[in-house]
Design a protein around this motif. Sequence first.
Motif, PDB file in Angstrom:
ATOM      1  N   GLN A  81      29.440  40.232  54.119  1.00 37.85           N
ATOM      2  CA  GLN A  81      29.984  41.411  53.485  1.00 37.85           C
ATOM      3  C   GLN A  81      30.436  41.015  52.018  1.00 37.85           C
ATOM      4  OE1 GLN A  81      33.270  41.739  56.437  1.00 37.85           O
ATOM      5  NE2 GLN A  81      32.003  43.190  57.794  1.00 37.85           N
ATOM      6  N   ILE A  82      31.169  39.802  51.875  1.00 33.72           N
ATOM      7  CA  ILE A  82      31.430  39.680  50.531  1.00 33.72           C
ATOM      8  C   ILE A  82      30.135  39.655  49.630  1.00 33.72           C
ATOM      9  CG2 ILE A  82      32.364  37.799  49.002  1.00 33.72           C
ATOM     10  CD1 ILE A  82      34.275  36.814  51.673  1.00 33.72           C
ATOM     11  N   MET A  83      28.982  38.901  50.038  1.00 33.96           N
ATOM     12  CA  MET A  83      27.917  38.977  49.359  1.00 33.96           C
ATOM     13  C   MET A  83      27.483  40.246  49.120  1.00 33.96           C
ATOM     14  SD  MET A  83      26.981  35.760  48.547  1.00 33.96           S
ATOM     15  CE  MET A  83      25.209  36.060  48.327  1.00 33.96           C
ATOM     16  N   GLN A  84      27.473  41.378  50.073  1.00 37.95           N
ATOM     17  CA  GLN A  84      26.961  42.555  49.778  1.00 37.95           C
ATOM     18  C   GLN A  84      27.955  43.481  48.683  1.00 37.95           C
ATOM     19  OE1 GLN A  84      26.203  43.977  53.613  1.00 37.95           O
ATOM     20  NE2 GLN A  84      24.554  42.691  53.678  1.00 37.95           N
ATOM     21  N   GLY A  85      29.045  42.962  48.350  1.00 40.62           N
ATOM     22  CA  GLY A  85      30.085  43.699  47.611  1.00 40.62           C
ATOM     23  C   GLY A  85      31.020  44.515  48.572  1.00 40.62           C
ATOM     24  N   GLN A  86      31.153  44.279  50.146  1.00 39.55           N
ATOM     25  CA  GLN A  86      31.684  45.328  50.837  1.00 39.55           C
ATOM     26  C   GLN A  86      33.072  44.903  50.884  1.00 39.55           C
ATOM     27  OE1 GLN A  86      29.447  45.144  54.722  1.00 39.55           O
ATOM     28  NE2 GLN A  86      27.819  46.510  53.823  1.00 39.55           N
ATOM     29  N   VAL A  87      33.381  43.602  50.787  1.00 39.05           N
ATOM     30  CA  VAL A  87      34.784  43.268  50.967  1.00 39.05           C
ATOM     31  C   VAL A  87      35.037  42.319  49.994  1.00 39.05           C
ATOM     32  CG1 VAL A  87      36.334  41.896  52.620  1.00 39.05           C
ATOM     33  CG2 VAL A  87      34.664  43.092  53.557  1.00 39.05           C
ATOM     34  N   GLU A  88      36.285  42.444  49.428  1.00 35.05           N
ATOM     35  CA  GLU A  88      36.476  41.532  48.172  1.00 35.05           C
ATOM     36  C   GLU A  88      37.358  40.198  49.093  1.00 35.05           C
ATOM     37  OE1 GLU A  88      36.316  41.817  45.077  1.00 35.05           O
ATOM     38  OE2 GLU A  88      35.257  43.614  45.241  1.00 35.05           O
ATOM     39  N   PRO A  89      36.757  38.808  48.410  1.00 34.82           N
ATOM     40  CA  PRO A  89      37.363  37.861  48.785  1.00 34.82           C
ATOM     41  C   PRO A  89      39.001  37.676  48.389  1.00 34.82           C
ATOM     42  CG  PRO A  89      36.057  37.429  46.919  1.00 34.82           C
ATOM     43  CD  PRO A  89      35.990  38.806  47.260  1.00 34.82           C
ATOM     44  N   GLU A  90      39.639  37.202  49.346  1.00 40.05           N
ATOM     45  CA  GLU A  90      41.282  37.102  49.137  1.00 40.05           C
ATOM     46  C   GLU A  90      41.404  36.029  48.365  1.00 40.05           C
ATOM     47  OE1 GLU A  90      42.687  36.336  53.021  1.00 40.05           O
ATOM     48  OE2 GLU A  90      41.537  38.210  53.855  1.00 40.05           O
ATOM     49  N   ILE A  91      41.975  36.496  46.953  1.00 44.56           N
ATOM     50  CA  ILE A  91      42.390  35.672  45.783  1.00 44.56           C
ATOM     51  C   ILE A  91      43.791  35.935  45.634  1.00 44.56           C
ATOM     52  CG2 ILE A  91      41.876  34.941  43.474  1.00 44.56           C
ATOM     53  CD1 ILE A  91      38.926  35.520  44.198  1.00 44.56           C
ATOM     54  N   ASP A  92      44.696  34.905  45.617  1.00 44.87           N
ATOM     55  CA  ASP A  92      45.845  35.113  45.113  1.00 44.87           C
ATOM     56  C   ASP A  92      46.056  34.912  43.478  1.00 44.87           C
ATOM     57  OD1 ASP A  92      48.470  34.769  44.531  1.00 44.87           O
ATOM     58  OD2 ASP A  92      49.147  33.620  46.236  1.00 44.87           O
ATOM     59  N   LEU A  93      46.051  35.997  42.588  1.00 47.30           N
ATOM     60  CA  LEU A  93      45.870  35.810  41.333  1.00 47.30           C
ATOM     61  C   LEU A  93      47.143  35.026  40.906  1.00 47.30           C
ATOM     62  CD1 LEU A  93      44.378  39.365  40.514  1.00 47.30           C
ATOM     63  CD2 LEU A  93      43.046  37.077  40.664  1.00 47.30           C
ATOM     64  N   LYS A  94      48.022  35.191  41.177  1.00 47.13           N
ATOM     65  CA  LYS A  94      49.533  34.651  40.748  1.00 47.13           C
ATOM     66  C   LYS A  94      49.306  32.986  40.993  1.00 47.13           C
ATOM     67  CE  LYS A  94      52.674  38.246  41.387  1.00 47.13           C
ATOM     68  NZ  LYS A  94      53.919  38.748  42.145  1.00 47.13           N
ATOM     69  N   LYS A  95      48.738  32.676  42.322  1.00 46.15           N
ATOM     70  CA  LYS A  95      48.684  31.109  42.247  1.00 46.15           C
ATOM     71  C   LYS A  95      47.598  30.581  41.327  1.00 46.15           C
ATOM     72  CE  LYS A  95      48.037  27.741  45.940  1.00 46.15           C
ATOM     73  NZ  LYS A  95      48.151  27.452  47.413  1.00 46.15           N
ATOM     74  N   VAL A  96      46.466  31.328  41.160  1.00 47.22           N
ATOM     75  CA  VAL A  96      45.398  30.872  40.334  1.00 47.22           C
ATOM     76  C   VAL A  96      45.918  30.792  38.796  1.00 47.22           C
ATOM     77  CG1 VAL A  96      43.192  31.646  39.200  1.00 47.22           C
ATOM     78  CG2 VAL A  96      43.543  31.981  41.532  1.00 47.22           C
TER      79      VAL A  96
END
Length: 100
Positions: free
Chosen positions: A52-67
Amino acid sequence: MKIEGYQGTNNIYGDQAAKFTKNTQLAASKNQTNKNSTEESTSIELSERAQQIMQGQVEPEIDLKKVASLKSAINSGNYKISADDIAKRMMAQVDMQKED
């Protein structure tokens, strides 16, 4: 002192060169055979979520504040790596995989 040049078919260097060429060709042939058999037997299976992530159906969960905070700590030289914490997390992951 006399230096002799090429002696015809009895030249040991010519024989070595011929053997080297033959061995190189054999090795290349074996590598091509191994490459073909490897290509045929290699397969990858992705989880449904990964697909699903590869097909762009679901965004991976990324904590932008932590990054952002990690980038800041790395750039300032304040990011400390704990080998003990890494080892503990790796072993916990192995234990979770054993349970599955």
